[in-house]
Design a protein around this motif. Structure first.
Motif, PDB file in Angstrom:
ATOM      1  N   ILE A   3       0.840  -1.372   0.065  1.00  0.00           N
ATOM      2  CA  ILE A   3       0.027   0.004  -0.112  1.00  0.00           C
ATOM      3  C   ILE A   3       0.746   1.219  -0.018  1.00  0.00           C
ATOM      4  N   ARG A   4       1.994   1.136   0.914  1.00  0.00           N
ATOM      5  CA  ARG A   4       2.853   2.379   0.743  1.00  0.00           C
ATOM      6  C   ARG A   4       3.711   2.467  -0.621  1.00  0.00           C
ATOM      7  N   GLN A   5       3.950   1.359  -1.148  1.00  0.00           N
ATOM      8  CA  GLN A   5       4.650   1.630  -2.581  1.00  0.00           C
ATOM      9  C   GLN A   5       3.621   2.449  -3.502  1.00  0.00           C
ATOM     10  N   LEU A   6       2.314   1.713  -3.423  1.00  0.00           N
ATOM     11  CA  LEU A   6       1.349   2.207  -4.603  1.00  0.00           C
ATOM     12  C   LEU A   6       1.008   3.931  -4.266  1.00  0.00           C
ATOM     13  N   ILE A   7       1.096   4.363  -3.094  1.00  0.00           N
ATOM     14  CA  ILE A   7       0.582   5.644  -2.654  1.00  0.00           C
ATOM     15  C   ILE A   7       1.781   6.470  -3.286  1.00  0.00           C
ATOM     16  N   SER A   8       3.047   5.945  -2.851  1.00  0.00           N
ATOM     17  CA  SER A   8       4.281   6.861  -3.119  1.00  0.00           C
ATOM     18  C   SER A   8       4.670   6.925  -4.509  1.00  0.00           C
ATOM     19  N   GLU A   9       3.857   5.937  -5.279  1.00  0.00           N
ATOM     20  CA  GLU A   9       4.218   5.947  -6.854  1.00  0.00           C
ATOM     21  C   GLU A   9       3.116   7.072  -7.238  1.00  0.00           C
ATOM     22  N   ARG A  10       2.322   7.727  -6.577  1.00  0.00           N
ATOM     23  CA  ARG A  10       1.011   8.408  -7.057  1.00  0.00           C
ATOM     24  C   ARG A  10       1.097   9.855  -6.325  1.00  0.00           C
ATOM     25  N   THR A  11       1.819   9.871  -5.470  1.00  0.00           N
ATOM     26  CA  THR A  11       1.928  11.320  -4.536  1.00  0.00           C
ATOM     27  C   THR A  11       3.420  11.498  -4.228  1.00  0.00           C
TER      28      THR A  11
ATOM     29  N   PRO B   5      -0.581  -5.604  -7.041  1.00  0.00           N
ATOM     30  CA  PRO B   5      -0.504  -4.113  -7.211  1.00  0.00           C
ATOM     31  C   PRO B   5      -1.520  -3.523  -8.135  1.00  0.00           C
ATOM     32  N   ALA B   6      -1.235  -3.997  -9.316  1.00  0.00           N
ATOM     33  CA  ALA B   6      -2.213  -3.504 -10.650  1.00  0.00           C
ATOM     34  C   ALA B   6      -3.765  -3.614 -10.054  1.00  0.00           C
ATOM     35  N   VAL B   7      -4.015  -5.045  -9.573  1.00  0.00           N
ATOM     36  CA  VAL B   7      -5.505  -4.969  -9.071  1.00  0.00           C
ATOM     37  C   VAL B   7      -5.859  -4.063  -8.066  1.00  0.00           C
ATOM     38  N   LEU B   8      -5.152  -4.110  -6.782  1.00  0.00           N
ATOM     39  CA  LEU B   8      -5.502  -3.211  -5.906  1.00  0.00           C
ATOM     40  C   LEU B   8      -5.523  -1.731  -6.380  1.00  0.00           C
ATOM     41  N   ALA B   9      -4.548  -1.303  -7.166  1.00  0.00           N
ATOM     42  CA  ALA B   9      -4.756   0.097  -7.722  1.00  0.00           C
ATOM     43  C   ALA B   9      -6.171   0.258  -8.479  1.00  0.00           C
ATOM     44  N   ALA B  10      -6.284  -0.515  -9.476  1.00  0.00           N
ATOM     45  CA  ALA B  10      -7.568  -0.341 -10.180  1.00  0.00           C
ATOM     46  C   ALA B  10      -8.827  -0.404  -9.155  1.00  0.00           C
ATOM     47  N   LEU B  11      -8.909  -1.205  -8.069  1.00  0.00           N
ATOM     48  CA  LEU B  11      -9.908  -1.212  -7.285  1.00  0.00           C
ATOM     49  C   LEU B  11     -10.142   0.161  -6.492  1.00  0.00           C
TER      50      LEU B  11
END
Length: 566
Positions: A57-65, A118-124
């Protein structure tokens, strides 16, 4: 998913138990299968997603903000799910994407591999609003923190019809999500669910801690006393399937199958039935300390050497089932008599009977509690953590009914320690420094950490400690704050704990068991707090005190301790 998210959101802000019960019952009544079944699984902690980690989760948000902005926001909010839900950017080029169903979310996270997640969680997350994102992240990380117990969720199911919550508890161990047969039974549309498991777990009966004011309303003649052993509450079960093959299992008090960690016990069970007892280590006929028992707990690999060095044993308290007969509706004394007869014919097994404690008055029982060695516990007295009071006529009921059983634990150890580090809590405490690392003095005049606690204090005391931390912070290590802790300045905490153990993870060489804050000692200078040698004496090993406190650079100690506190 939106309806489930709305339920979680309302539950998080509803302080009253009955209010929460109404919300959950209404949800179950109006949401169809299997959605409500997956919601029930989430509320009772029956869902687990192995690959859904906080790091992802930290990785996904760090890639977007901006990572710095996220770190600052997370430090302020204190809750990962809430921070990410608020900061997640709206998807580009899509208007009001259709939110996923709860069933679809559960299916995705139960079947997808680590690389696909990662891709599925981001899409959700892109398909949900702020509340939906918060609920999704809470769901997959398994940390709802909304003040709802599994018992309350099951009570809501019972409220759909005319069932008692205990009736749900009795059938629960044999059920699997999404519980369609359970809802059908609760609503009068189907039969009572039955399990074909030959060795099922049966919900345990728990006790209430007794207070001094409770004794006046209780008749000593109506109760029986037992030693409360310092081990792990377990249920040993053995039965035969439809082919006649015997199955034996060992369960924890929560119903987790721990048989793989104790194959010696499971293989040694030679009776068909279910025994409620305490898991202990027995060497040369003596019960060993809980610290010794820990060498056998949570082991993925169990070797013959480990079994020989740490021989597991069950000290039996109660008999729940025997030879096809359910004993739970019999009074305690009748179950006890049957248990004694069972143990008598299985003397060679790693199973013995927990002795009763004789008493005629509460004063007699208090004397036994204070000095178990002189009142029947003998050489095993050090493994006694208190006494149990059980009504002679009590049935074996699931959950924690008030009145039939009481526990009267021995007084905890206490020491005065100095607050060294503090960290913000989670959930309702995310804005307060509520996790505290504390230490005691060595002979060289150095503070070394001996434990960490995050409960025991009142809301008013929490505000006082939080204010102290903010005003006396001298260093920062990520989310950890180091506070003033000199001989003349600092905050002394009276810490209560159940026991001590050797620990290589702490510089002090010791670790506390179940520490909690008993009192704030604003009146006491930090220099008068306890010393490491005091704890060494409690542990019964004075010679280790000098080795546990080796001289070193104080700044290096602070840095290492702060990393441990994180």
């Amino acid at each position: 998913m939106n309806r489930f998210a709305a339920l979680l959101d309302r539950l998080a802000y509803e302080p009253r138990r009955n209010g929460k019960l109404r919300l959950i019952t209404d949800y179950f009544r109006h949401v169809p299968d299997p959605e409500r079944g997956w919601a029930l699984a989430a509320l009772t902690g029956a869902l687990s997603f192995r690959n859904a980690k906080a790091g992802l989760i930290r990785q996904l948000i760090s890639e977007r903000t901006d990572p710095v902005l996220f770190a600052l926001s997370y430090d302020y909010v204190g809750d990962l799910s809430e921070t990410v839900a608020l900061m997640w950017p709206a998807p580009h080029g899509r208007n009001d994407p259709e939110p996923p169903s709860l069933s679809a979310v559960v299916h995705a996270f139960s079947t997808l591999g680590k690389a696909e997640l990662p891709a599925v969680l981001a899409a959700l997350l892109d398909r949900l609003d702020e509340t939906g994102r918060w609920a999704l992240l809470k769901l997959i990380t398994g940390s709802l923190r909304i003040g709802v117990s599994a018992r309350l969720a099951k009570t809501a199911v019972a409220a759909l019809g005319e069932l008692e919550p205990d009736a749900i508890e009795l059938v629960w161990p044999g059920l699997e999500p999404p519980y369609t047969e359970l809802f059908a039974w609760a609503e009068g549309r189907g039969p009572r669910p039955e399990t074909e498991d030959p060795a099922p777990f049966r919900p345990v009966m728990l006790s209430h801690a007794i207070e001094e004011s409770d004794f006046a309303a209780l008749d000593p003649a109506a109760f029986r006393g037992e030693w409360k052993w310092d081990g792990i509450r377990v249920q040993a079960v053995r039965g035969a399937d439809h082919t006649g093959r015997h199955v034996a299992r060992l369960y924890s008090r929560t119903g987790e199958d721990i048989s793989p960690a104790f194959p010696d016990l499971a293989e040694a069970l030679a009776f068909d039935g279910a025994v409620d007892g305490e898991l202990l280590i027995l060497r040369d006929g003596r019960v060993q300390s809980f610290n010794v028992l820990q060498q056998r707990l949570n082991r993925k690999t169990v070797t013959p050497k480990l079994i020989a060095e740490f021989p597991a044993h069950i000290r039996a308290y109660d008999l729940l089932f025997e030879a096809g007969e359910d004993m739970r509706n019999l009074p305690f004394e009748a179950r006890r008599a049957r248990l004694e007869a069972l143990i008598a014919v299985h003397l060679e097994s790693p199973l013995d009977l927990s002795p009763l404690v004789a008493f005629g008055s509460w004063e007699d029982l208090a004397a036994a509690r204070a000095d178990p060695a002189s009142h029947g516990a003998g050489a095993d007295a050090e493994a006694v953590e208190g006494v149990m009071l059980k009504r002679a006529d009590s049935l074996y009921l699931p959950g924690r009914p008030k009145g039939p059983w009481w526990k009267w634990k021995r007084d905890p150890h206490t020491v005065d320690a100095v607050l060294m580090y503090a960290q913000r809590g989670h959930g309702k405490r995310s804005s307060y420094y509520s996790d505290y690392t504390f230490g005691v003095w060595t002979e060289e005049g150095e503070l070394v950490p001996v434990g960490k606690a995050y409960f025991g204090f009142t809301d008013e005391e929490l505000l006082e400690i939080d204010r102290f931390v903010r005003r006396h912070t001298v260093n920062r290590f990520g989310p950890v704050r180091e506070v003033t802790h000199t001989a003349t300045e600092g905050l002394v905490l009276e810490v209560a704990f159940e026991g001590l153990a050797r620990s290589t993870r702490h510089r002090s060489g010791l670790a506390m068991r179940f520490p909690r804050i008993a009192r704030l000692r604003w009146d006491k200078p930090p220099g008068e707090a306890d010393r490491l040698e005091t704890l060494e004496r409690m542990l019964g090993d004075d010679s280790a005190a000098s080795e546990a406190a080796r001289p070193s650079d104080a700044a290096a100690v602070s840095r290492r301790a702060a990393r441990r506190a994180r």
